[in-house]
Design a protein around this motif. Structure first.
Motif, PDB file in Angstrom:
ATOM      1  N   ALA A 462       0.947  -1.303   0.050  1.00 41.46           N
ATOM      2  CA  ALA A 462       0.394  -0.260   0.378  1.00 41.46           C
ATOM      3  C   ALA A 462       0.672   1.407   0.017  1.00 41.46           C
ATOM      4  N   ASP A 463       1.085   1.508  -0.898  1.00 43.39           N
ATOM      5  CA  ASP A 463       1.541   3.192  -0.899  1.00 43.39           C
ATOM      6  C   ASP A 463       1.334   4.327  -1.040  1.00 43.39           C
ATOM      7  N   GLU A 464       0.600   4.970   0.558  1.00 44.15           N
ATOM      8  CA  GLU A 464       0.521   6.050   0.508  1.00 44.15           C
ATOM      9  C   GLU A 464      -1.074   6.006  -0.004  1.00 44.15           C
ATOM     10  N   PRO A 465      -1.680   5.018   0.418  1.00 46.62           N
ATOM     11  CA  PRO A 465      -3.442   5.138  -0.504  1.00 46.62           C
ATOM     12  C   PRO A 465      -4.318   6.734   0.448  1.00 46.62           C
ATOM     13  N   THR A 466      -4.001   6.773   1.293  1.00 49.99           N
ATOM     14  CA  THR A 466      -4.761   7.903   2.561  1.00 49.99           C
ATOM     15  C   THR A 466      -3.815   9.740   2.145  1.00 49.99           C
ATOM     16  N   SER A 467      -2.816   9.811   1.597  1.00 46.67           N
ATOM     17  CA  SER A 467      -2.021  10.927   1.487  1.00 46.67           C
ATOM     18  C   SER A 467      -2.958  11.974   0.997  1.00 46.67           C
ATOM     19  N   ALA A 468      -3.860  12.068   0.067  1.00 43.76           N
ATOM     20  CA  ALA A 468      -4.639  13.159  -0.348  1.00 43.76           C
ATOM     21  C   ALA A 468      -6.493  12.497   0.096  1.00 43.76           C
ATOM     22  N   LEU A 469      -6.512  12.472   0.975  1.00 42.00           N
ATOM     23  CA  LEU A 469      -8.009  11.838   1.805  1.00 42.00           C
ATOM     24  C   LEU A 469      -8.040  13.003   2.634  1.00 42.00           C
ATOM     25  N   ASP A 470      -9.658  13.468   2.972  1.00 46.22           N
ATOM     26  CA  ASP A 470     -10.154  14.559   3.675  1.00 46.22           C
ATOM     27  C   ASP A 470      -9.677  13.817   5.019  1.00 46.22           C
ATOM     28  N   VAL A 471      -9.924  13.966   6.518  1.00 42.18           N
ATOM     29  CA  VAL A 471      -9.802  13.169   7.262  1.00 42.18           C
ATOM     30  C   VAL A 471     -10.749  12.329   7.698  1.00 42.18           C
ATOM     31  N   SER A 472     -12.412  12.558   7.149  1.00 46.33           N
ATOM     32  CA  SER A 472     -13.120  11.265   8.101  1.00 46.33           C
ATOM     33  C   SER A 472     -13.119  10.472   6.610  1.00 46.33           C
ATOM     34  N   VAL A 473     -12.875  10.748   5.469  1.00 41.30           N
ATOM     35  CA  VAL A 473     -12.349  10.129   4.521  1.00 41.30           C
ATOM     36  C   VAL A 473     -11.529   8.455   4.746  1.00 41.30           C
ATOM     37  N   GLN A 474     -10.607   9.096   5.070  1.00 43.79           N
ATOM     38  CA  GLN A 474      -8.896   8.662   5.594  1.00 43.79           C
ATOM     39  C   GLN A 474      -9.355   7.788   7.013  1.00 43.79           C
ATOM     40  N   ALA A 475      -9.789   8.495   7.722  1.00 48.73           N
ATOM     41  CA  ALA A 475     -10.741   7.253   8.732  1.00 48.73           C
ATOM     42  C   ALA A 475     -10.821   6.518   8.517  1.00 48.73           C
ATOM     43  N   THR A 476     -11.938   6.104   7.567  1.00 45.78           N
ATOM     44  CA  THR A 476     -12.881   5.249   7.098  1.00 45.78           C
ATOM     45  C   THR A 476     -12.027   4.808   6.569  1.00 45.78           C
ATOM     46  N   VAL A 477     -11.106   4.948   5.689  1.00 45.70           N
ATOM     47  CA  VAL A 477     -10.484   4.049   4.715  1.00 45.70           C
ATOM     48  C   VAL A 477      -9.488   3.203   5.853  1.00 45.70           C
ATOM     49  N   LEU A 478      -8.705   4.105   6.879  1.00 41.68           N
ATOM     50  CA  LEU A 478      -8.209   2.979   7.936  1.00 41.68           C
ATOM     51  C   LEU A 478      -8.237   1.791   8.194  1.00 41.68           C
ATOM     52  N   ALA A 479     -10.039   2.182   8.941  1.00 48.39           N
ATOM     53  CA  ALA A 479     -10.674   1.703   9.252  1.00 48.39           C
ATOM     54  C   ALA A 479     -10.814   0.368   8.674  1.00 48.39           C
ATOM     55  N   LEU A 480     -11.177   0.417   7.585  1.00 44.74           N
ATOM     56  CA  LEU A 480     -11.780  -0.190   6.279  1.00 44.74           C
ATOM     57  C   LEU A 480     -10.439  -1.575   6.312  1.00 44.74           C
ATOM     58  N   PHE A 481      -8.793  -0.589   6.436  1.00 46.82           N
ATOM     59  CA  PHE A 481      -8.007  -1.725   6.531  1.00 46.82           C
ATOM     60  C   PHE A 481      -7.975  -2.273   7.254  1.00 46.82           C
ATOM     61  N   VAL A 482      -7.758  -1.822   7.907  1.00 42.08           N
ATOM     62  CA  VAL A 482      -7.474  -2.661   9.969  1.00 42.08           C
ATOM     63  C   VAL A 482      -8.593  -4.369   9.541  1.00 42.08           C
ATOM     64  N   GLU A 483      -9.160  -3.434   9.316  1.00 40.01           N
ATOM     65  CA  GLU A 483     -10.542  -4.803   9.276  1.00 40.01           C
ATOM     66  C   GLU A 483     -10.405  -6.371   8.566  1.00 40.01           C
ATOM     67  N   LEU A 484     -10.647  -5.406   7.193  1.00 39.00           N
ATOM     68  CA  LEU A 484      -9.648  -6.051   5.887  1.00 39.00           C
ATOM     69  C   LEU A 484      -9.057  -7.129   6.462  1.00 39.00           C
ATOM     70  N   GLN A 485      -7.779  -6.607   6.969  1.00 33.45           N
ATOM     71  CA  GLN A 485      -6.132  -6.856   7.064  1.00 33.45           C
ATOM     72  C   GLN A 485      -6.287  -8.169   8.738  1.00 33.45           C
ATOM     73  N   ALA A 486      -7.415  -7.550   9.350  1.00 35.85           N
ATOM     74  CA  ALA A 486      -7.652  -8.674  10.446  1.00 35.85           C
ATOM     75  C   ALA A 486      -8.200  -9.975  10.098  1.00 35.85           C
ATOM     76  N   GLU A 487      -9.611  -9.784   8.957  1.00 35.59           N
ATOM     77  CA  GLU A 487     -10.517 -10.909   8.809  1.00 35.59           C
ATOM     78  C   GLU A 487      -9.737 -11.636   7.534  1.00 35.59           C
ATOM     79  N   LEU A 488      -9.207 -11.002   6.649  1.00 35.47           N
ATOM     80  CA  LEU A 488      -8.264 -12.282   5.576  1.00 35.47           C
ATOM     81  C   LEU A 488      -6.872 -12.358   5.967  1.00 35.47           C
ATOM     82  N   GLY A 489      -6.350 -11.930   6.570  1.00 32.38           N
ATOM     83  CA  GLY A 489      -4.846 -12.322   7.330  1.00 32.38           C
ATOM     84  C   GLY A 489      -4.145 -11.871   6.682  1.00 32.38           C
ATOM     85  N   PHE A 490      -4.429 -10.355   5.399  1.00 31.98           N
ATOM     86  CA  PHE A 490      -3.085 -10.807   4.656  1.00 31.98           C
ATOM     87  C   PHE A 490      -1.585 -10.163   4.697  1.00 31.98           C
ATOM     88  N   ALA A 491      -0.178 -10.093   4.477  1.00 36.09           N
ATOM     89  CA  ALA A 491       0.850  -9.315   5.163  1.00 36.09           C
ATOM     90  C   ALA A 491       0.565  -7.690   4.520  1.00 36.09           C
TER      91      ALA A 491
END
Length: 564
Positions: A462-491
């Motif tokens: 993941a190369d700077e995936p949230t750098s151009a996003l506003d704070v509320s959208v960034q928070a949503t994308v980061l929470a989604l990333f953490v949730e998917l990583q925990a569910e799918l188990g990818f490194a």
């Protein structure tokens, strides 16, 4: 109190093929002389439209009503809404100037930076070339460009991102404009360069006597620089107040939600979900058996031309990424973060040492050797607007890797899997029939994540995936990333210049400077008790959304820099 700009009942409507879109809905703002006024809000709130309206830079499809009065240093007034073309051209640069978000597109690549600074001087008055050149050199020196006597003849591509932003600020200051409109001036900059640009804007106010209208979604930047804040939402003003009052006691729920969405170092995954490695000292070698990425004294660079040797960008790095682990790569622009990420998928050459990915040695590997790895590695690019094919629908973009790797025979055959992926990234399945330009930045980034996960990869870059996003959208994308990583188990190898973002997602952190690892360890270790002076500088340079604390951090950052 003298006001440099008065906005009264401003309405801006854009004509579209469908119904007209009202982007700004009857707002009124007064900008006092010598103050820094921050206009904040999510994407689509109308803040950039308001900024462009101040200079009359809206497209022909826009209709303005109300009044915008700009006052010059000599007391002359220009009503931007009703002014003629020549009157607006005379006002721009002389009375009010713009610092654009992306200096690479604001600067003309075929002219030297000196020519572009001088252009404004010669457009607004009679001045000989020698005098104009002297003024341009002096202004470049004042904004911190080293060796301005020689660098004035350089082209934009010969400057770093932070230096280009300084050149754009020099262009705004050279005419001694009383009002500077800074539209997201630090969005794409790393934290140390961002801190330097904020200091420069502070100099613009204190030494040049400029009034600044700051457009940003970074609440840390607001806390660091602003005197007063206007919060916008869907074209209207939600709240406006002095900066300390707004951060301490926001009166509106939207403002409270906006502040709550800001990531903080110390509140992220490192304190709640990180792996239990507290007993392992930082920079300690690990057993790398079975790890998905293992770098041992790896040197990464670009092949030379015409018989010349390779240009080495990353020098002798040692690190690893374990299965199911998220490793954050942080550092300034040019530190080698993206180069390492590209090397992991074979897009950059490993010239010395060893760099294995999923058991395959990348040094000397040919494209045909890497073909078996492709399905097991996903890549989320920094800017999905350019990484998506604009001629394909979102569903076609997501289905493409499934078809290429034989997991589906056609778009129709892949649609069930595409809908599952859209559901996983919390997008309606109907969005699959839309084209990339029809989605917002946050929605495109979610679709980009869905495409990267289409083949159930073992490793995600993941190369700077949230750098151009506003704070509320960034928070949503980061929470989604953490949730998917925990569910799918990818490194994942997660690249970012924002330490608060890294804290939100990472188990471990690698700190890079000029292609060398300065420090690595668990996120709690590196961010909680950094052992390296460069890491401490990165931490102190990161602005926090609290004006009182940020003033203390700014003093600490300046002290740390002087001590280095």
């Amino acid at each position: 109190m003298t006001h440099v700009a008065n906005i009264s009942d401003l309405r801006v409507t854009f004509a579209t093929d469908a119904a007209p879109v009202e982007a700004v809905k009857g707002i009124s703002i007064e900008v006092a002389a010598g103050e820094v006024l921050a206009i904040v809000g999510e994407s689509g709130s109308g803040k950039s439209v308001t900024a462009n309206a101040l200079l009359g830079l809206l497209p022909e499809t826009a209709t303005m009503s109300g009044a915008i009065v700009i006052r010059s240093r000599t007391g002359d007034e220009t009503d931007v809404v009703h002014a003629s073309g020549p009157k607006l051209r005379a006002m721009r640069g002389r009375d009010a100037a713009m610092v654009f978000q992306e200096p690479s597109t604001a600067l003309n690549p075929v002219y030297t930076v000196g020519w572009q600074i001088i252009e404004g001087l010669r457009a607004h008055g009679k001045i000989d070339k020698k005098q104009a050149r002297a003024q341009a050199i002096d202004m470049m020196r004042k904004v911190g460009i080293p060796d301005p006597e020689t660098r004035i003849d350089d082209f934009p591509h010969q400057f770093s991102g932070g230096q280009k932003q300084r050149i754009v600020i020099a262009m705004a200051l050279v005419m001694d404009a009383g009002l500077i409109i800074a539209d997201e001036p630090t969005t794409a900059l790393d934290v140390t360069v961002q801190a330097e640009i904020l200091d420069l804007l502070r100099v613009c106010r204190d030494e040049f006597g400029a009034t600044i209208v700051l457009i940003t979604h970074n609440m840390g930047v607001v806390a660091d620089l602003a005197d007063r804040v206007v919060v916008m939402y869907r074209g209207g003003i939600v709240e406006q107040a002095p900066v300390r009052e707004l951060f301490a006691h926001p009166s509106q729920q939207y403002t409270r939600d906006l502040l709550a969405a800001v990531p903080h170092v110390g509140r992220g995954k490192s304190r709640t979900q990180a792996r239990d490695l507290a007993g392992v000292p930082a920079n300690t070698a690990r057993d790398t058996t079975g790890h998905l990425i293992v770098a041992e004294n790896a040197q990464i660079g670009y092949p030379g031309r015409f018989g010349k040797g390779a240009t080495v960008v990353v020098h002798g790095v040692d690190f690893s990424v374990a299965p199911g682990e998220v490793v954050g790569l942080v550092g300034e622009s040019g530190s080698g973060k993206t180069t390492i990420g590209r090397a992991a998928v074979g897009l950059t050459k490993v010239v010395e040492g060893s760099f294995t990915v999923l058991g395959h040695e990348m040094r000397g590997a040919k494209n045909r050797d890497l073909a078996p790895l492709r399905p097991d590695i996903g890549f989320v690019f920094q800017d999905p607007a350019t990484s998506f094919n604009p001629l394909l629908s979102i569903a076609e973009c997501i289905a493409e890797p499934l078809i290429v790797h034989g997991r589906a025979s056609s778009q129709l055959d892949a649609r069930t899997r595409v809908n599952e992926l859209l559901d996983a990234v919390q997008l309606p399945t109907s969005f699959g029939d839309r084209y990339p330009h029809e989605l917002s930045g946050g929605q495109r980034q979610r679709a980009s994540l869905a495409r990267a996960l289409a083949l159930d990869p073992k490793l995600l870059i993941a190369d700077e995936p949230t750098s151009a996003l506003d704070v509320s959208v960034q928070a949503t994308v980061l929470a989604l990333f953490v949730e998917l990583q925990a569910e799918l188990g990818f490194a994942s190898l997660f690249i970012s210049h924002d330490l608060a973002v890294i804290d939100a997602v990472s188990d471990r952190i690698i700190v890079l400077q000029q292609g060398r690892i300065q420090e690595q360890g668990t996120t709690a270790q590196v961010l909680g008790s950094p052992s390296n002076a460069y890491t401490r500088e990165l931490l102190t340079a990161l602005p926090v959304p609290d004006p009182v604390e940020q003033a203390e951090r700014r003093a600490l950052w300046q002290k740390v820099r002087k001590g280095m």
